[in-house]
Design an enzyme around this catalytic site. Structure first.
Site, mmCIF file in Angstrom:
data_model
loop_
_atom_site.group_PDB
_atom_site.id
_atom_site.type_symbol
_atom_site.label_atom_id
_atom_site.label_comp_id
_atom_site.label_asym_id
_atom_site.label_seq_id
_atom_site.Cartn_x
_atom_site.Cartn_y
_atom_site.Cartn_z
ATOM 1 N N GLY A 37 1.009 -1.125 -0.003
ATOM 2 C CA GLY A 37 0.011 0.056 0.143
ATOM 3 C C GLY A 37 0.874 1.417 0.127
ATOM 4 N N GLU A 38 0.154 2.360 -0.123
ATOM 5 C CA GLU A 38 0.983 3.605 -0.081
ATOM 6 C C GLU A 38 0.214 4.433 0.861
ATOM 7 O OE1 GLU A 38 2.351 7.142 -3.048
ATOM 8 O OE2 GLU A 38 1.388 5.703 -3.917
ATOM 9 N N GLY A 39 0.863 4.983 1.575
ATOM 10 C CA GLY A 39 0.601 5.882 3.101
ATOM 11 C C GLY A 39 0.931 7.130 2.514
ATOM 12 N N THR A 40 0.450 7.977 3.555
ATOM 13 C CA THR A 40 1.016 9.352 3.518
ATOM 14 C C THR A 40 2.629 9.640 3.345
ATOM 15 O OG1 THR A 40 -0.592 9.740 5.103
ATOM 16 C CG2 THR A 40 0.684 11.731 4.577
ATOM 17 N N TYR A 41 3.522 8.922 3.733
ATOM 18 C CA TYR A 41 4.667 9.063 4.180
ATOM 19 C C TYR A 41 5.415 8.192 3.249
ATOM 20 C CZ TYR A 41 3.195 11.906 8.012
ATOM 21 O OH TYR A 41 2.575 12.754 8.769
ATOM 22 N N GLY A 42 4.922 7.246 2.494
ATOM 23 C CA GLY A 42 5.927 6.559 1.289
ATOM 24 C C GLY A 42 5.304 5.064 1.036
ATOM 25 N N LYS A 59 8.760 0.240 5.222
ATOM 26 C CA LYS A 59 8.239 1.626 4.696
ATOM 27 C C LYS A 59 9.467 2.349 4.122
ATOM 28 C CE LYS A 59 4.562 3.463 6.411
ATOM 29 N NZ LYS A 59 3.495 4.274 7.001
ATOM 30 N N ASP A 163 -3.510 11.866 12.137
ATOM 31 C CA ASP A 163 -4.023 11.231 10.966
ATOM 32 C C ASP A 163 -4.790 9.907 10.904
ATOM 33 O OD1 ASP A 163 -4.692 11.473 8.337
ATOM 34 O OD2 ASP A 163 -2.849 10.874 7.541
HETATM 35 P P1 AMP Z 1 0.250 3.453 6.107
HETATM 36 O O1 AMP Z 1 1.230 4.419 5.390
HETATM 37 O O2 AMP Z 1 0.649 3.047 7.287
HETATM 38 O O3 AMP Z 1 -0.937 4.193 5.906
HETATM 39 O O4 AMP Z 1 0.256 2.365 5.061
HETATM 40 C C1 AMP Z 1 -0.325 2.218 3.910
HETATM 41 C C2 AMP Z 1 -0.968 0.925 3.719
HETATM 42 O O5 AMP Z 1 0.422 -0.034 3.833
HETATM 43 C C3 AMP Z 1 -1.702 0.535 4.625
HETATM 44 O O6 AMP Z 1 -3.480 0.677 4.198
HETATM 45 C C4 AMP Z 1 -1.556 -1.241 4.554
HETATM 46 O O7 AMP Z 1 -2.460 -1.611 3.570
HETATM 47 C C5 AMP Z 1 -0.170 -1.173 4.341
HETATM 48 N N1 AMP Z 1 0.512 -1.426 5.685
HETATM 49 C C6 AMP Z 1 1.042 -0.260 6.552
HETATM 50 N N2 AMP Z 1 1.647 -0.658 7.507
HETATM 51 C C7 AMP Z 1 1.720 -2.142 7.410
HETATM 52 C C8 AMP Z 1 2.279 -3.221 8.429
HETATM 53 N N3 AMP Z 1 2.839 -3.168 9.346
HETATM 54 N N4 AMP Z 1 1.723 -4.357 7.789
HETATM 55 C C9 AMP Z 1 1.119 -4.549 6.748
HETATM 56 N N5 AMP Z 1 0.727 -3.689 5.808
HETATM 57 C C10 AMP Z 1 1.109 -2.600 6.284
#
Ligand code: AMP
Length: 345
Positions: A37-42, A59, A163
Site C-alpha cells: 500500500g501507499e501511505g502518506t509518508y511512503g 516503509k 491522521d
Molecule cells: P500507511 O502508510 O501506514 O497508511 O500504510 C499504507 C498501507 O500499507 C496500509 O493501508 C496497509 O495496507 C499497508 N501497511 C502499512 N503498514 C503495514 C504493516 N505494518 N503491515 C502490513 N501492511 C501494512
C-alpha cells in the site's frame, strides 16, 4: 594535519551512507515487488528479516534531493517511537536512514480496516437483495475499544497521531487492531512531503484543523476515533467531503452549524465564516443504523467523542471507563499485561 577538501569529504560520507543503505536492504529482503500500500509518508512493502526469517513491513520513503536528508528532530522522534510497546500500536522494529532514503521496519499485520470492511462488513440478507452492513456489535465494540486504548497509550507518552483513519488501522488474524503511523505526522511535520501520490483524506480530520486553527491538541485524535466509530456502526463514512470545506459542511449537516454559544471562540478561527449555511442537527442517533448498532450507551460515547469544542470531548482514558464498554468481549482483545511499561509514562 593534511587538509581534505570539503567536497571530497561530503562525497565520502554520501558513499558510506549509500553502502550502509545497501547493507540494510540486504538485511531485509523484499518478497513482493508490488507495494502492500501507499501511505502518506511512503510506500509499504512486504519483506523478510533474513536473520530471523520473520515477515516484516518495510516503509520506504524517498527523501527530497534538494533537502538535507531527514532532519535531526525526525530522527529523535522516530527513536522515541521505537520505544513504544503496546498491543494496539504497530511495533516499529528498526529504522535506517541514508542520504536519499529512510526505511522504517514494522511488524507485519495482515490487513487494514478498509480491507477488513470489504471482506467482513457486509452480508447478503436476502438471496436477491443487495448486501447490507452487518458488522457484529461485539466486533464494533472491540475495535473502538482497542483503538481508544492504543490512542490513550500514545497520548500518555505525549504523542499525537493527527491522521487516524481506517487505512492506517491494521487488523491481524485474531481481530487485534494495531494503529500504524503514530507520531509520524510530528516526526515529519505537516505539510505532507511532495513525494507522496496518495490523496490525503480529510474525512477524519477534526473541525478545528479544518477551520485553520494553528493550535491543536491530542483531542484531534479523539475526533477521528469518533468518526471511525460512526463508520463502524453504519459502514458509511460520517463526513466524506471531497475537500476541506466540503468535509466541514458534511460535519455541520450532521451536528448542526456551530456558533459562539456551542463553540466558544469559533468566530476567531481563520477559516470560519459567519456566512456559512446554518444547518440544524437531527441528533446522531437519527443517522440510519447508528442507534441499532450502538445502543443508547454507544450513542452517548459517540456524542462525547464528536463534541465541537476540543476540551469538551471525552478523553481516551475516560472513554475506556464508559458504560458502553461494560460488556466488552475481552476474549477478542489482546492483553496489555506483558507490555505495560510504566517507567516511560
Ligand atoms: P500507511 O502508510 O501506514 O497508511 O500504510 C499504507 C498501507 O500499507 C496500509 O493501508 C496497509 O495496507 C499497508 N501497511 C502499512 N503498514 C503495514 C504493516 N505494518 N503491515 C502490513 N501492511 C501494512
Amino acid at each position: 594535519m593534511p587538509q581534505v577538501p570539503a567536497r571530497a569529504q561530503d562525497e565520502d560520507v554520501a558513499q558510506m551512507l549509500d553502502d550502509a543503505a545497501m547493507a540494510f536492504e540486504k538485511k531485509y529482503e523484499r518478497v513482493e515487488k508490488k507495494p502492500l500500500g501507499e501511505g502518506t509518508y511512503g510506500e509499504v512493502y512486504k519483506a523478510v528479516d533474513r536473520a530471523t526469517n520473520t515477515v516484516v513491513a518495510m516503509k520506504r520513503m524517498k527523501l527530497d534531493q534538494e533537502d538535507e536528508g531527514v532532519p535531526s528532530t525526525a530522527i529523535r522522534e522516530v527513536s522515541l517511537l521505537k520505544e513504544l510497546n503496546h498491543p494496539n500500536i504497530v511495533k516499529l522494529m528498526d529504522v535506517f536512514c541514508s542520504q536519499k532514503k529512510l526505511f522504517l521496519i514494522f511488524e507485519f499485520v495482515e490487513q487494514d480496516m478498509k480491507k477488513y470492511f470489504k471482506l467482513h462488513g457486509y452480508s447478503q440478507i436476502s438471496p436477491s437483495g443487495p448486501k447490507q452492513w452487518t458488522l457484529p456489535q461485539n466486533i464494533i465494540k472491540s475495535f473502538i475499544f482497542q483503538l481508544l486504548r492504543g490512542v490513550e497509550y500514545c497520548h500518555s507518552h505525549r504523542i499525537v497521531h493527527r491522521d487516524l483513519k481506517p487505512q492506517n488501522l491494521l487488523i491481524d488474524k485474531h481481530g487485534h487492531l494495531k494503529i500504524a503511523d503514530f507520531g509520524l505526522a510530528r516526526a515529519f511535520a505537516i505539510p505532507i512531503p511532495k513525494y507522496t501520490h496518495e490523496v490525503v483524506t480529510v474525512w477524519y480530520r477534526a473541525p478545528e484543523i479544518l477551520l485553520g486553527s494553528q493550535k491543536y491538541s491530542i483531542m484531534v485524535d479523539v475526533w477521528s476515533a469518533g468518526a471511525i466509530f460512526g463508520e463502524l456502526a453504519t459502514g458509511q463514512p460520517m463526513f466524506p467531503g471531497d475537500s476541506e470545506i466540503d468535509t466541514i459542511f458534511k460535519i455541520f449537516q450532521k451536528l448542526g452549524t456551530p456558533d459562539d454559544g456551542v463553540w466558544k471562540g469559533i468566530d476567531a478561527l481563520p477559516d470560519f465564516k459567519k456566512t456559512f449555511p446554518k444547518w440544524k442537527t437531527k441528533g446522531l442517533d437519527k443517522i440510519e443504523g447508528v442507534a441499532t448498532a450502538l445502543g443508547p450507551q454507544g450513542v452517548k460515547l459517540l456524542e462525547g467523542l464528536l463534541k465541537y469544542q476540543p476540551h469538551e470531548r471525552i478523553s481516551c482514558r475516560a472513554s475506556l471507563e464508559h458504560p458502553y464498554f461494560e460488556d466488552v468481549d475481552h476474549s477478542i482483545i489482546p492483553s496489555v499485561a506483558h507490555c505495560e511499561d510504566e517507567d516511560m509514562l
